[in-house]
Design a protein around this motif. Structure first.
Motif, short mmCIF file in Angstrom:
data_model
loop_
_atom_site.label_atom_id
_atom_site.label_comp_id
_atom_site.label_asym_id
_atom_site.label_seq_id
_atom_site.Cartn_x
_atom_site.Cartn_y
_atom_site.Cartn_z
N PHE A 26 62.98 -22.58 30.41
CA PHE A 26 62.58 -23.62 29.46
C PHE A 26 61.12 -24.03 29.57
O PHE A 26 60.67 -24.88 28.81
N LEU A 30 59.19 -26.23 26.79
CA LEU A 30 58.78 -27.57 27.21
C LEU A 30 57.29 -27.79 26.96
O LEU A 30 56.88 -28.83 26.44
N TYR A 47 62.15 -31.20 32.78
CA TYR A 47 63.34 -30.95 31.95
C TYR A 47 64.61 -30.88 32.80
O TYR A 47 65.65 -31.40 32.41
N LEU A 128 63.06 -29.92 21.77
CA LEU A 128 62.80 -28.58 22.29
C LEU A 128 63.52 -27.56 21.41
O LEU A 128 64.70 -27.74 21.07
N ARG A 131 67.02 -25.20 24.47
CA ARG A 131 67.45 -26.21 25.45
C ARG A 131 68.84 -25.93 25.97
O ARG A 131 69.54 -25.06 25.46
#
Length: 184
Positions: A26, A30, A47, A128, A131
């Motif tokens: 991610f 992010l 995150y 996002l 996710r």
């Protein structure tokens, strides 16, 4: 019931920390999300921490898969081969279920696989783009619900076992329907 004298025989197929997996999976999404934010209070600093504290999503899921039971199982090498093939199939066929930890335990009463994964949902318009989301990951894979996903996994597991000359015996304890007395 761990036999610690056999723990060094466990097979570590994949080992990655959960935090490292989140960064890998991610990190880019992010950065893109944070770059679009004009207000600092909307930026996500960590995150993994956000999901870990969330009441909506779990940070990861785990399957424990075994061949047979302690009273009826094939030899250890055959179990290991089946479980390794299951890991490979899961990684290949379900890329939205990102495996970060996969270990075959042979130091307990039956060889079994601990397979830990992060469900990745993609295609979000807000927040996002990519996710953690089991529901969206299943949707991205073409499933309408978790039960259909689990059923497909079990069918594939049966095929893998059959390729190793192992037939699955139906068991009421794992959700199979009860037979009538006449059918039994």
């Amino acid at each position: 019931h761990i036999d610690f004298t056999r723990s060094d025989e466990n097979i570590y197929i994949k080992q990655q920390s959960l935090e490292d997996a989140y960064d890998e999976l991610f990190g880019e999404a992010l950065q893109e999300y944070n770059a679009k934010q004009t207000r600092n209070d909307r930026k996500i600093k960590n995150y993994f921490d956000k999901i870990y504290r969330s009441k909506k999503e779990k940070p990861f899921y785990e399957f424990i898969v075994q061949v047979g039971n302690q009273n009826d199982q094939p030899d250890q090498k055959k179990c290991e081969a089946i479980l390794e093939d299951f890991h490979k199939m899961m990684q290949k066929d379900y890329p939205n279920m990102a495996i970060f930890n996969s270990v075959i335990h042979v130091d307990e009463s039956t060889p079994h696989l601990h397979l830990d994964f992060i469900p990745i949902g993609e295609g979000y318009k807000k927040g996002l783009e990519k996710r953690v989301s089991m529901q969206k990951a299943l949707q991205n894979l073409g499933f309408s619900n978790y039960a259909d996903f689990r059923n497909e996994l079990m069918q594939k597991f049966e095929i893998i076992a059959k390729n190793h000359d192992i037939e699955r015996k139906r068991d009421v304890a794992v959700g199979e329907r009860h037979l009538t007395i006449q059918d039994y």
